[in-house]
Motif scaffolding. Structure first.
Motif, PDB file in Angstrom:
ATOM      1  N   ASN A   8      64.532  16.485  53.420  1.00 55.66           N
ATOM      2  CA  ASN A   8      64.793  16.418  51.989  1.00 55.66           C
ATOM      3  C   ASN A   8      63.950  15.293  51.401  1.00 55.66           C
ATOM      4  OD1 ASN A   8      66.284  15.197  49.549  1.00 55.66           O
ATOM      5  ND2 ASN A   8      67.417  17.096  49.837  1.00 55.66           N
ATOM      6  N   ASN A   9      63.219  15.577  50.333  1.00 54.34           N
ATOM      7  CA  ASN A   9      62.340  14.558  49.743  1.00 54.34           C
ATOM      8  C   ASN A   9      62.640  14.309  48.265  1.00 54.34           C
ATOM      9  OD1 ASN A   9      61.345  16.900  48.620  1.00 54.34           O
ATOM     10  ND2 ASN A   9      59.210  16.537  49.186  1.00 54.34           N
ATOM     11  N   VAL A  10      63.882  14.512  47.878  1.00 48.70           N
ATOM     12  CA  VAL A  10      64.264  14.288  46.485  1.00 48.70           C
ATOM     13  C   VAL A  10      64.029  12.839  46.063  1.00 48.70           C
ATOM     14  CG1 VAL A  10      66.235  14.177  44.892  1.00 48.70           C
ATOM     15  CG2 VAL A  10      65.923  16.183  46.358  1.00 48.70           C
ATOM     16  N   LEU A  11      64.359  11.890  46.948  1.00 52.13           N
ATOM     17  CA  LEU A  11      64.274  10.472  46.591  1.00 52.13           C
ATOM     18  C   LEU A  11      62.967   9.813  47.008  1.00 52.13           C
ATOM     19  CD1 LEU A  11      67.931   9.330  47.410  1.00 52.13           C
ATOM     20  CD2 LEU A  11      66.978  10.109  45.224  1.00 52.13           C
ATOM     21  N   GLY A  12      62.092  10.541  47.715  1.00 48.53           N
ATOM     22  CA  GLY A  12      60.825   9.955  48.138  1.00 48.53           C
ATOM     23  C   GLY A  12      60.258  10.686  49.338  1.00 48.53           C
ATOM     24  N   PRO A  13      59.113  10.238  49.854  1.00 55.59           N
ATOM     25  CA  PRO A  13      58.529  10.870  51.041  1.00 55.59           C
ATOM     26  C   PRO A  13      59.509  10.794  52.211  1.00 55.59           C
ATOM     27  CG  PRO A  13      57.490   8.741  50.613  1.00 55.59           C
ATOM     28  CD  PRO A  13      58.335   9.052  49.422  1.00 55.59           C
ATOM     29  N   THR A  14      59.432  11.750  53.110  1.00 55.87           N
ATOM     30  CA  THR A  14      60.365  11.777  54.225  1.00 55.87           C
ATOM     31  C   THR A  14      59.994  10.716  55.258  1.00 55.87           C
ATOM     32  OG1 THR A  14      59.099  13.603  55.187  1.00 55.87           O
ATOM     33  CG2 THR A  14      61.041  14.170  53.913  1.00 55.87           C
ATOM     34  N   LYS A  15      61.002  10.237  55.971  1.00 55.72           N
ATOM     35  CA  LYS A  15      60.838   9.121  56.903  1.00 55.72           C
ATOM     36  C   LYS A  15      61.737   9.342  58.107  1.00 55.72           C
ATOM     37  CE  LYS A  15      59.353   4.927  57.865  1.00 55.72           C
ATOM     38  NZ  LYS A  15      59.286   5.304  59.294  1.00 55.72           N
ATOM     39  N   GLY A  16      61.207   9.112  59.305  1.00 53.28           N
ATOM     40  CA  GLY A  16      62.048   9.252  60.486  1.00 53.28           C
ATOM     41  C   GLY A  16      61.243   9.165  61.768  1.00 53.28           C
ATOM     42  N   GLY A  17      61.932   8.834  62.846  1.00 53.43           N
ATOM     43  CA  GLY A  17      61.283   8.585  64.125  1.00 53.43           C
ATOM     44  C   GLY A  17      60.831   9.824  64.864  1.00 53.43           C
ATOM     45  N   ILE A  18      60.131   9.573  65.968  1.00 51.40           N
ATOM     46  CA  ILE A  18      59.709  10.615  66.909  1.00 51.40           C
ATOM     47  C   ILE A  18      60.274  10.228  68.272  1.00 51.40           C
ATOM     48  CG2 ILE A  18      57.767  11.770  68.041  1.00 51.40           C
ATOM     49  CD1 ILE A  18      56.043  10.852  65.620  1.00 51.40           C
ATOM     50  N   ARG A  19      61.045  11.130  68.877  1.00 51.32           N
ATOM     51  CA  ARG A  19      61.605  10.814  70.186  1.00 51.32           C
ATOM     52  C   ARG A  19      60.992  11.693  71.269  1.00 51.32           C
ATOM     53  NH1 ARG A  19      67.976  11.877  70.079  1.00 51.32           N
ATOM     54  NH2 ARG A  19      67.726  10.088  68.687  1.00 51.32           N
ATOM     55  N   TYR A  20      60.834  11.096  72.450  1.00 49.17           N
ATOM     56  CA  TYR A  20      60.387  11.821  73.641  1.00 49.17           C
ATOM     57  C   TYR A  20      61.589  11.922  74.584  1.00 49.17           C
ATOM     58  CZ  TYR A  20      55.421  11.003  72.432  1.00 49.17           C
ATOM     59  OH  TYR A  20      54.189  10.979  71.821  1.00 49.17           O
ATOM     60  N   HIS A  21      62.074  13.120  74.811  1.00 50.05           N
ATOM     61  CA  HIS A  21      63.257  13.271  75.663  1.00 50.05           C
ATOM     62  C   HIS A  21      63.335  14.714  76.152  1.00 50.05           C
ATOM     63  CE1 HIS A  21      67.491  13.148  76.955  1.00 50.05           C
ATOM     64  NE2 HIS A  21      67.347  11.828  76.972  1.00 50.05           N
ATOM     65  N   PRO A  22      63.768  14.949  77.388  1.00 51.70           N
ATOM     66  CA  PRO A  22      63.841  16.327  77.890  1.00 51.70           C
ATOM     67  C   PRO A  22      64.851  17.196  77.154  1.00 51.70           C
ATOM     68  CG  PRO A  22      64.749  14.756  79.493  1.00 51.70           C
ATOM     69  CD  PRO A  22      64.059  13.957  78.436  1.00 51.70           C
ATOM     70  N   ASP A  23      65.828  16.574  76.467  1.00 54.81           N
ATOM     71  CA  ASP A  23      66.854  17.350  75.766  1.00 54.81           C
ATOM     72  C   ASP A  23      66.538  17.558  74.284  1.00 54.81           C
ATOM     73  OD1 ASP A  23      68.359  17.587  78.091  1.00 54.81           O
ATOM     74  OD2 ASP A  23      69.514  15.763  77.687  1.00 54.81           O
ATOM     75  N   VAL A  24      65.351  17.172  73.842  1.00 50.82           N
ATOM     76  CA  VAL A  24      64.977  17.414  72.443  1.00 50.82           C
ATOM     77  C   VAL A  24      65.027  18.910  72.156  1.00 50.82           C
ATOM     78  CG1 VAL A  24      62.999  17.450  70.867  1.00 50.82           C
ATOM     79  CG2 VAL A  24      63.592  15.345  72.068  1.00 50.82           C
ATOM     80  N   SER A  25      65.550  19.261  70.989  1.00 51.39           N
ATOM     81  CA  SER A  25      65.588  20.661  70.553  1.00 51.39           C
ATOM     82  C   SER A  25      65.353  20.708  69.051  1.00 51.39           C
ATOM     83  CB  SER A  25      66.945  21.300  70.874  1.00 51.39           C
ATOM     84  OG  SER A  25      67.978  20.701  70.095  1.00 51.39           O
ATOM     85  N   LEU A  26      65.059  21.888  68.554  1.00 48.81           N
ATOM     86  CA  LEU A  26      64.864  22.058  67.111  1.00 48.81           C
ATOM     87  C   LEU A  26      66.126  21.662  66.356  1.00 48.81           C
ATOM     88  CD1 LEU A  26      63.286  23.055  64.649  1.00 48.81           C
ATOM     89  CD2 LEU A  26      64.100  25.365  65.148  1.00 48.81           C
ATOM     90  N   GLU A  27      67.290  22.070  66.887  1.00 45.18           N
ATOM     91  CA  GLU A  27      68.557  21.767  66.220  1.00 45.18           C
ATOM     92  C   GLU A  27      68.810  20.260  66.168  1.00 45.18           C
ATOM     93  OE1 GLU A  27      68.247  25.783  67.444  1.00 45.18           O
ATOM     94  OE2 GLU A  27      68.186  23.984  68.700  1.00 45.18           O
ATOM     95  N   GLU A  28      68.496  19.571  67.262  1.00 43.76           N
ATOM     96  CA  GLU A  28      68.692  18.124  67.286  1.00 43.76           C
ATOM     97  C   GLU A  28      67.787  17.441  66.260  1.00 43.76           C
ATOM     98  OE1 GLU A  28      68.733  14.691  70.674  1.00 43.76           O
ATOM     99  OE2 GLU A  28      66.844  15.763  70.379  1.00 43.76           O
ATOM    100  N   VAL A  29      66.532  17.844  66.211  1.00 41.68           N
ATOM    101  CA  VAL A  29      65.586  17.235  65.274  1.00 41.68           C
ATOM    102  C   VAL A  29      66.040  17.451  63.831  1.00 41.68           C
ATOM    103  CG1 VAL A  29      63.226  17.402  64.377  1.00 41.68           C
ATOM    104  CG2 VAL A  29      63.615  17.280  66.842  1.00 41.68           C
ATOM    105  N   GLN A  30      66.530  18.645  63.525  1.00 42.00           N
ATOM    106  CA  GLN A  30      67.005  18.915  62.169  1.00 42.00           C
ATOM    107  C   GLN A  30      68.245  18.085  61.836  1.00 42.00           C
ATOM    108  OE1 GLN A  30      67.298  23.234  62.519  1.00 42.00           O
ATOM    109  NE2 GLN A  30      65.491  23.490  61.234  1.00 42.00           N
ATOM    110  N   ALA A  31      69.145  17.934  62.804  1.00 39.63           N
ATOM    111  CA  ALA A  31      70.335  17.114  62.579  1.00 39.63           C
ATOM    112  C   ALA A  31      69.945  15.668  62.331  1.00 39.63           C
ATOM    113  CB  ALA A  31      71.278  17.209  63.773  1.00 39.63           C
ATOM    114  N   LEU A  32      69.031  15.149  63.138  1.00 34.24           N
ATOM    115  CA  LEU A  32      68.583  13.766  62.976  1.00 34.24           C
ATOM    116  C   LEU A  32      67.894  13.561  61.628  1.00 34.24           C
ATOM    117  CD1 LEU A  32      67.230  13.299  66.606  1.00 34.24           C
ATOM    118  CD2 LEU A  32      69.131  12.010  65.606  1.00 34.24           C
ATOM    119  N   ALA A  33      67.136  14.557  61.185  1.00 36.34           N
ATOM    120  CA  ALA A  33      66.465  14.469  59.881  1.00 36.34           C
ATOM    121  C   ALA A  33      67.479  14.481  58.738  1.00 36.34           C
ATOM    122  CB  ALA A  33      65.466  15.611  59.732  1.00 36.34           C
TER     123      ALA A  33
END
Length: 427
Positions: A61-86
């Protein structure tokens, strides 16, 4: 971690939004990520073979400004996890009043199995795939689980090589000599520590009589308990992914951290200079640590460690969420019923993104701040944000999590309403 972490995150937004009298249009907007990229990342391995890793980047969501967030390296990373974290990052930035929306990235990989050169190739491959998706005014990555300043330096260098510009603001959490900010290394833990100090004022806690347990002894967890110990709090339990240790007498946090850097294990030691000796302790599991009878519990590992199955066994009086999403939404009512005060992740661990914002601002201005300036500005933002959430907690009789989400959604709502909503166009 729940396999349905994104659905759980959406469920929490919907429940809190409806009870907070937030416009359905705003809630609906937070149900859908703006854009997500999935990429195959080819990496030349040291033996000459090529492996392909899956990488993600979500701009939520970029209503308040450019998007910001980390990048993680982990064997359990998934699309759903990334979206939740975002999504959580979207809420977090709004809670502390940063001019950002939320984003997140990740790669499905166990970085412990990569050589340093393979890790560099993977990091550069990720940026090559995402170069047209990220940017200093669109989406700004940062470190997260198993990524660090060196990796961010590689990524920033690769972006600049592709774009043929100097763009230090494209990524934060970089080495200081490459445009990183002083104070970024302990920012997440320091933010949590500052929240505890504010909580102590509200609840009249005496540090010398307040016990602390931390699950997860990475960057955030270590710095939080290091600072708390320096302030007089008694750290009685520490764990990492391999297990934990407990002692009524407490531990010397720096000694244990020093030993972990040497042996890669959490061991109950006291060190004086280079000499370390074992101290009396009890070995415990991560699950047992969560259920200890302590004053402050700090879950600082991964998502979903407190669920409806174990929430009734939690004995801590206060929980400070240094990890993202350590308590699942179905555990919230149980925790609230027990009278446990939770400083939610979207407030407690916001120190990291706040100092990342400072780094981005310094990069754009071409002017570096002193460490004292960084600490003072972080303290000001964390104290004000805690006060905003606490005021709503008291005035509307809400949990701190509900209050934090309400603060965030109302601020995002004000941004959406500035463009016009259904009510405006039908008036």
């Amino acid at each position: 971690m729940s396999t349905d972490v994104f659905s759980d995150a959406l469920n929490r937004v919907k429940q809190i939004g409806e009870s907070a009298d937030v416009s359905p249009e705003i809630i609906e907007g937070l149900m859908h990520p703006k854009a997500t990229m999935t990429a195959s990342l080819p990496v030349r391995m040291d033996d000459g073979s090529t492996k392909h890793f899956t990488g993600y980047r979500c701009q939520y969501n970029n209503v308040l400004g450019p998007t910001k967030g980390g990048i993680r390296y982990h064997p359990d990373v998934s699309l759903e996890e990334v979206q939740a974290l975002a999504l959580w990052m979207t809420i977090k930035c709004a809670v502390v009043g940063l001019p950002y929306g939320g984003g997140k990235g990740g790669v499905i990989v166990d970085p412990k199995h990569l050589s340093p050169m393979e890790l560099e190739r993977l990091s550069r491959s990720y940026v090559r795939a995402m170069a047209d998706f990220i940017g200093p005014q669109t989406d700004i990555p940062a470190p997260d689980v198993y990524t660090n300043a060196r990796i961010m330096g590689w990524m920033a260098d690769e972006y600049e090589a592709i774009k043929r510009v100097k763009a230090p603001g494209v990524i934060t959490g970089k080495p200081v000599r490459l445009g990183g900010s002083l104070g970024r290394d302990d920012a997440t833990g320091r933010g949590a520590y500052l929240c505890v100090l504010e909580l102590a004022k509200k609840k009249g806690l005496n540090p010398a009589e307040t016990t602390v347990a931390v699950q997860g002894f990475g960057n955030g967890g270590y710095h939080a308990v290091r600072l708390l110990q320096d302030a007089g709090y008694k750290v009685v339990a520490i764990s990492d992914s391999q297990g934990g240790i407990y002692s009524d007498n407490g531990f010397d946090v720096n000694s244990i951290y020093q030993e972990k850097q040497r042996s890669r294990r959490v061991r109950a030691v006291y060190c004086e200079h280079s000499v370390c000796e074992l101290v009396d302790h009890k070995s415990i599991s991560n699950e047992e640590l969560l259920e200890l009878d302590v004053d402050i519990l700090i879950p600082a590992a991964l998502e979903g460690v407190i669920t409806a199955k174990n929430a009734a066994n939690i004995k801590a009086k206060y929980i400070v969420e240094v990890a993202n999403g350590p308590i699942e939404s179905d555990a919230d009512p149980i925790i609230d019923e027990k009278g446990i005060v939770v400083i939610p992740d979207v407030l407690a661990n916001a120190g990291g993104v706040t100092v990342s914002y400072f780094e981005w601002a310094q990069n754009r201005a071409g002017y570096a701040w002193t460490l004292e300036e960084v600490h003072q500005r972080l303290e000001h933002i964390m104290q004000k944000s805690f006060a905003d959430v606490w005021e709503l907690t008291e005035s509307e009789n809400r949990s701190m999590r509900d209050a934090a989400y309400t603060v965030a959604m109302r601020r995002i709502g004000q941004g959406i309403e500035a463009h016009g909503t259904r009510d405006y166009f039908n008036s």
